[in-house]
Motif scaffolding. Sequence first.
Motif, PDB file in Angstrom:
ATOM      1  N   VAL A 134     -15.607  -5.679  39.783  1.00 56.14           N
ATOM      2  CA  VAL A 134     -15.915  -6.091  38.412  1.00 56.14           C
ATOM      3  C   VAL A 134     -15.940  -7.623  38.406  1.00 56.14           C
ATOM      4  O   VAL A 134     -14.991  -8.251  38.877  1.00 56.14           O
ATOM      5  CB  VAL A 134     -14.857  -5.593  37.404  1.00 56.14           C
ATOM      6  N   ILE A 135     -17.016  -8.183  37.898  1.00 53.67           N
ATOM      7  CA  ILE A 135     -17.152  -9.646  37.926  1.00 53.67           C
ATOM      8  C   ILE A 135     -16.997 -10.212  36.523  1.00 53.67           C
ATOM      9  O   ILE A 135     -17.634  -9.733  35.574  1.00 53.67           O
ATOM     10  CB  ILE A 135     -18.526 -10.045  38.516  1.00 53.67           C
ATOM     11  N   HIS A 141     -16.193  -8.212  28.404  1.00 54.33           N
ATOM     12  CA  HIS A 141     -16.648  -6.994  29.088  1.00 54.33           C
ATOM     13  C   HIS A 141     -15.843  -6.741  30.363  1.00 54.33           C
ATOM     14  O   HIS A 141     -15.454  -5.619  30.665  1.00 54.33           O
ATOM     15  CB  HIS A 141     -18.144  -7.156  29.401  1.00 54.33           C
ATOM     16  N   TYR A 142     -15.607  -7.806  31.085  1.00 57.32           N
ATOM     17  CA  TYR A 142     -14.837  -7.707  32.336  1.00 57.32           C
ATOM     18  C   TYR A 142     -13.509  -6.974  32.117  1.00 57.32           C
ATOM     19  O   TYR A 142     -13.159  -6.059  32.861  1.00 57.32           O
ATOM     20  CB  TYR A 142     -14.581  -9.114  32.884  1.00 57.32           C
ATOM     21  N   VAL A 145     -13.893  -3.212  31.461  1.00 55.47           N
ATOM     22  CA  VAL A 145     -14.235  -2.407  32.642  1.00 55.47           C
ATOM     23  C   VAL A 145     -13.067  -2.382  33.639  1.00 55.47           C
ATOM     24  O   VAL A 145     -12.665  -1.330  34.134  1.00 55.47           O
ATOM     25  CB  VAL A 145     -15.520  -2.936  33.334  1.00 55.47           C
TER      26      VAL A 145
HETATM   27  C1  LIG Z   1     -18.116  -6.951  33.608  1.00 54.87           C
HETATM   28  C2  LIG Z   1     -19.499  -7.429  33.815  1.00 54.87           C
HETATM   29  O1  LIG Z   1     -20.397  -6.719  34.170  1.00 54.87           O
HETATM   30  C3  LIG Z   1     -19.704  -8.867  33.601  1.00 54.87           C
HETATM   31  O2  LIG Z   1     -20.432  -9.403  34.664  1.00 54.87           O
HETATM   32  C4  LIG Z   1     -20.398  -9.075  32.284  1.00 54.87           C
HETATM   33  O3  LIG Z   1     -20.649 -10.428  32.069  1.00 54.87           O
HETATM   34  P1  LIG Z   1     -20.689 -10.986  30.579  1.00 54.87           P
HETATM   35  O4  LIG Z   1     -19.264 -10.939  30.033  1.00 54.87           O
HETATM   36  O5  LIG Z   1     -21.188 -12.402  30.724  1.00 54.87           O
HETATM   37  O6  LIG Z   1     -21.623 -10.118  29.780  1.00 54.87           O
END
Ligand SMILES: CC(=O)[C@@H](O)COP(=O)(O)O
Length: 161
Positions: A134-135, A141-142, A145
Amino acid sequence: MKKFCESKVSNEIGDCNSFANWIIYVSFKEVYRFGLRIEKEKRNDSFSQTLAVRQLTGSLTSAEGLRFAIVVARFNEIITKPLLEGALDTFKKYSVKEEDVDVVWVPGCFEIGLVAERLGKSRKYQAILCIGAVIRGDTSHYDAVANSAASGVLSAGLNSG
Ligand SMILES: CC(=O)[C@@H](O)COP(=O)(O)O
Ligand SMILES: Nc1c(NC[C@H](O)[C@H](O)[C@H](O)CO)[nH]c(=O)[nH]c1=O
């Protein structure tokens, strides 16, 4: 099942200089297969009054004959695939035969726990290894997830014994 290892490492991918969090999860029913070595260490510093520090180190000599499953997320495959290859290589080093390892691909980290639990309940495997990445981006969002993935893996362990 017990949580064996969880690591956080920084990672750079393309333009994105971000934080990647991946979860590696192993459980061993037969813990006695890990030999426990007790080492005594003498220290030459201000703590030398403590004559000996007991260190417990696990050492796995051979896992031959044991069956393992690996659940790996396709999302961020650029990270998860090399991790999978590393895991397969490590199994090989510990004498696990290729045919004794099942690899199950899932779409992303959200699905890891679900599949790990099913595999755990099948009672076919000595251990189940979970790989996902998870990036961190600009939004929360990170966290959503990564937290779901971690609790999914925890539940899988708790629910499949
Ligand atoms: C958890 C993700 O996939 C992440 O890369 C989403 O990046 P963002 O917070 O900039 O939408
Ligand atoms: N954003 C990441 C995801 N997202 C996908 C979900 O895990 C899931 O597959 C989808 O929502 C369908 O249910 N997955 C990752 O492994 N890593 C991410 O950074």
